[in-house]
Scaffold this active site. Structure first.
Site, short mmCIF file in Angstrom:
data_model
loop_
_atom_site.label_atom_id
_atom_site.label_comp_id
_atom_site.label_asym_id
_atom_site.label_seq_id
_atom_site.Cartn_x
_atom_site.Cartn_y
_atom_site.Cartn_z
N CYS A 11 60.71 27.80 3.47
CA CYS A 11 59.71 28.81 3.80
C CYS A 11 58.31 28.23 3.65
O CYS A 11 58.14 27.07 3.29
CB CYS A 11 59.86 30.05 2.91
SG CYS A 11 59.49 29.72 1.17
N CYS A 14 57.40 26.63 0.40
CA CYS A 14 57.90 25.25 0.23
C CYS A 14 56.92 24.26 0.83
O CYS A 14 56.56 23.26 0.20
CB CYS A 14 59.26 25.10 0.90
SG CYS A 14 60.57 26.11 0.20
N ASP A 435 31.56 13.65 32.81
CA ASP A 435 31.08 12.37 33.33
C ASP A 435 31.24 12.40 34.85
O ASP A 435 32.07 13.14 35.39
CB ASP A 435 31.89 11.24 32.70
CG ASP A 435 31.54 9.89 33.29
OD1 ASP A 435 30.34 9.58 33.37
OD2 ASP A 435 32.47 9.16 33.68
N ASP A 633 36.05 8.98 31.15
CA ASP A 633 37.14 8.03 31.35
C ASP A 633 36.77 6.59 31.02
O ASP A 633 37.64 5.72 30.98
CB ASP A 633 37.63 8.08 32.79
CG ASP A 633 36.64 7.41 33.75
OD1 ASP A 633 35.42 7.58 33.54
OD2 ASP A 633 37.08 6.72 34.67
N ASP A 637 31.88 6.21 27.72
CA ASP A 637 32.05 7.62 27.33
C ASP A 637 32.57 7.77 25.91
O ASP A 637 32.57 8.88 25.37
CB ASP A 637 33.03 8.32 28.29
CG ASP A 637 32.50 8.39 29.71
OD1 ASP A 637 31.29 8.64 29.87
OD2 ASP A 637 33.28 8.17 30.66
#
Length: 749
Positions: A11, A14, A435, A633, A637
């Site tokens: 649970c 735990c 970008d 990409d 960046d």
């Protein structure tokens, strides 16, 4: 982040306990435990042995997790990685069936005979002691079958970290002990209180909770269907060509980088590679979510787990084992499952004190009912009901099960969340910075316009331009030569080739000095009319680069080259704006080109001409206005991706950009961006629904179980019904999260 499998957790209490003890190990900087996947992610300098010892000392089991997506994983449907194998459901099913075999006769003797006068042998009906003894034996067998509740519950109590099993053990144990006392009273103290037997309640509690745990385990197993589907797609063997040129089928684990392998129609790509011979239509839907096959030819890349629909191809292996795209996707999704969303902290804080509080409420309930003279039977019934109805499992599953399903849906759509926090926080995005090159645009210049001088033809202009540019390595030159190849135009031979950096080039073609380059370079060599200048200015205003070409002092015309917008960019940006997200173009390109691209894409806000570090500064300014997401990409960046609240990398971007990002789009388009934000918002909404019902259930049911409504409405809650309700609560939370699998996240029509 180190990954571990953790066993014995039942649970939220735990998982909170494990997280607490591991966080206290010297050298551990952060720890996140997932109840859903029975896994743990740990960051820091602490050794594996120290971490495992802390978990074991807390009363649980731990081991280092096998790498998700390893070659061992891809060779079989089974794996040591917890999220991919459901080992729990078969064990619980076996326990349930065995328990029912003994529970049914017990219920016949108790409820069937007592309530509906079902027939029993005379020796049972006439002797309450024997009847009680039979019930005791049947109940004891069921308790032994479900002994895990008692061993785990008692062990947790001894470690001063009571959990759900502690509640179940106390509830069933109290019912059993009370019934044994009644049996002793009947046998030796001549009591006649045969109706006070509570054996069936103890047996029923254990069986009903086992039903709930089995339903819960089955539902949890469905949350990783996306990963299991990927695992099944991965081939077990590959057909490679050995040094002698012979085809040979080998296990996938034996394929090495630079090995040559072949794939025939209908076969799966075994590892990542590049095509060196042939062409094919490849179904990449397993990785990208794209249903339309991708046409591949020599020089194109292929990924493991994708399917060759047509054509014979020969490929060179570039990434194998854990480095393939498939393995990386599995690892990202598995790692995300081992992390926690910020919203999960609410449940964690409650779970840490929940079980001890429930035990205290149960004792208070027992004391109050005894004090008002209700008698032992009623008092114990309410105290036991409080224990069995208060399972915190629903609370602990509310967040991780929704996160896991959300991750699976994202993976099917080509969206990879590196952490649960990224999945949650993406939905709160108010501003998105995009970008330009490679993100909104294709990142590769192409010829957009061919404008010959009044007395020239397009073919003559393009042939001269191709002849000049063929020896140049400039990206714009490649665009022109590619266009000429498409039109089957052959370049003429050149002599005395010269490059003037930043301006243009010259060469001798058939005895005439020909030149090409920008306006300032060519105007010194040829006569350019005002009409041509006006056309050049118009092209530049559209974000295109006009290149002038001349033969001697005679202008042949203009060829415009530009990085064109991806087909899906404009639609994706329009959807983002409809969702109330402010879109900004953030680029290092010049202002004029940036604004031209922004106009085509439908973006009003433009920040242009910025260096990589200045991009990060621009992101900080946007963050002051609201929660900001950056999409890019390239290497340039990476700083802004890290600076933003959420960084998103395009899938075919640089490794540095992908490493710096929180989310990766597998496909090279923005089409998935709106889907990403809709998915995040739906997942957070689902988590809130789960938390509400988990909290509401306990707030409403604990007072009911304690008997708070008896004075006003006369409502009592039998512990058996409490156990059934508790079991169903976890099942409902998991089922609610699974609804995300059926929700459509594309733009509404």
């Amino acid at each position: 982040m180190k990954q571990f499998d953790v066993g014995g957790m039942m649970c939220a209490a735990c998982s909170a306990r494990v997280e607490k003890v591991v966080s206290q190990v010297p050298g551990v900087t952060s720890c996140s435990v997932s109840l859903l996947t029975n896994s743990m992610g740990v960051e820091g300098t602490a050794s594996d042995e120290e971490i495992i010892k802390a978990v074991v000392d807390a009363g649980y089991e731990a081991s280092v997790k096998a790498e998700a997506g390893s070659s061992a994983d891809t060779r079989s449907d089974s794996t040591t990685s917890a999220p991919l194998t459901d080992k729990e459901t078969p064990l619980l099913k076996k326990r349930l069936i065995t328990s029912l075999i003994f529970l049914l006769p017990l219920l016949y003797i108790t409820m069937g005979h007592m309530l509906w006068a079902w027939p029993l042998p005379a020796f049972l009906t006439e002797n309450h002691s024997i009847m009680g003894l039979v019930q005791l034996v049947l109940t004891l067998i069921i308790m032994i079958i479900n002994k895990r509740f008692f061993t785990s519950g008692i062990k947790s109590a001894f470690h001063l970290a009571p959990n759900m099993d502690t509640l179940v053990a106390l509830g069933a144990g109290a019912s059993f002990i009370y019934s044994v006392w009644v049996l002793i009273a009947i046998s030796f103290l001549k009591s006649t209180a045969a109706h006070d037997f509570y054996f069936e309640s103890a047996a029923m509690i254990l069986t009903l909770i086992t039903v709930g745990k089995m339903l819960e385990a089955r539902s949890k197993g469905k949350t990783t269907d996306a990963l299991k589907g990927l695992m099944k797609l991965a081939p077990k063997t590959a057909t490679i060509i050995d040094a002698a040129g012979t085809e040979k089928i080998v296990p996938i684990s034996q394929v090495k980088i630079n090995d040559i392998f072949v794939v025939r129609p209908g076969e799966n790509i075994p590892v990542d590679g590049v095509i060196i011979e042939g062409n094919a239509a490849i179904n990449e839907s397993a990785l990208t979510g794209e249903s339309i096959p991708a046409d591949k030819q020599t020089g194109d890349t292929v990924s493991a787990a994708t399917t060759n629909l047509s054509g014979f191809i020969k490929c060179r292996a570039t990434r194998v084992g854990q480095d393939t795209t498939l393995s990386q996707i599995i690892k990202l999704v598995s790692d995300a499952a081992a992390t926690k969303a910020p919203i999960a902290k609410i449940a964690d804080k409650v779970a840490g004190i929940f079980v001890p509080t429930v035990i205290a409420i149960s004792l208070v309930t027992l004391g109050i009912w005894l004090a008002v003279g209700a008698g032992a039977e009623i008092s114990i019934m309410h105290a036991v009901a409080v224990l069995v109805i208060s399972c915190p499992c629903a609370l602990g599953l509310a967040t991780p099960v929704a996160i896991m399903v959300g991750n699976g849906v994202g993976a099917r759509n080509g969206i990879l969340f590196k952490t649960a926090a990224a999945l949650e926080q993406a939905g709160h995005t108010q501003i998105i910075a995009l970008d330009k090159t490679g993100t909104i645009t294709n990142g590769e210049p192409v010829v957009t316009d061919i404008i010959p001088a009044p007395d020239q033809s397009e073919q003559t202009l393009l042939q001269l331009a191709c002849s000049l540019e063929k020896k140049s390595e400039h990206p714009l030159a490649k665009a022109i030569t590619k266009k000429a190849e498409e039109q089957n135009i052959t370049a003429a031979k050149t002599q005395d080739f010269q490059i003037f950096p930043g301006n243009g080039l010259k060469a001798n073609i058939n005895g005439t000095i020909c030149s090409g380059g920008n306006f300032n370079f060519i105007k010194q060599l040829a006569n350019i009319t005002p009409a041509i200048v006006a056309q050049s200015d118009s092209l530049a205003a559209q974000g295109k680069t006009p290149l002038f070409f001349a033969q001697g002092n005679k202008l042949l015309g203009i060829i415009a080259v530009a990085d064109t917008i991806k087909p899906d960019s404009t639609q994706a940006i329009a959807e983002l704006k409809q969702m109330g997200i402010k879109v900004t173009l953030l680029t290092g390109d010049n202002e004029r080109t940036a604004r031209a691209i922004a106009k085509q894409a439908g973006i009003e806000n433009v920040i242009a001409g910025v260096l990589p570090q200045e991009k990060a500064d621009a992101i900080n300014k946007l963050k002051a206005e609201g929660k900001t997401c950056m999409v890019g990409d390239g290497i340039n960046d990476a700083p802004s991706l890290t600076t933003a609240d959420i960084g998103i990398a395009i899938g075919n971007g640089t490794d540095i950009a992908i490493d710096a990002a929180d989310i990766v789009l597998v496909k090279n388009t923005l089409r998935e961006l709106p889907i990403l934000f809709r998915l995040s918002r739906a997942t957070v909404r689902n988590i809130k629904e789960n938390l509400f019902w988990a909290f509401f259930y306990n707030v409403l049911c604990i007072p009911l179980a304690a008997g708070a409504f008896v004075p006003l409405l006369g409502w009592h809650l039998n512990p058996m019904f409490g156990a059934a309700a508790m079991s169903l609560s976890s099942f409902c939370v998991v089922s609610n999260a699974l609804r995300l699998n059926f929700k459509k996240f594309n733009a509404p029509k």
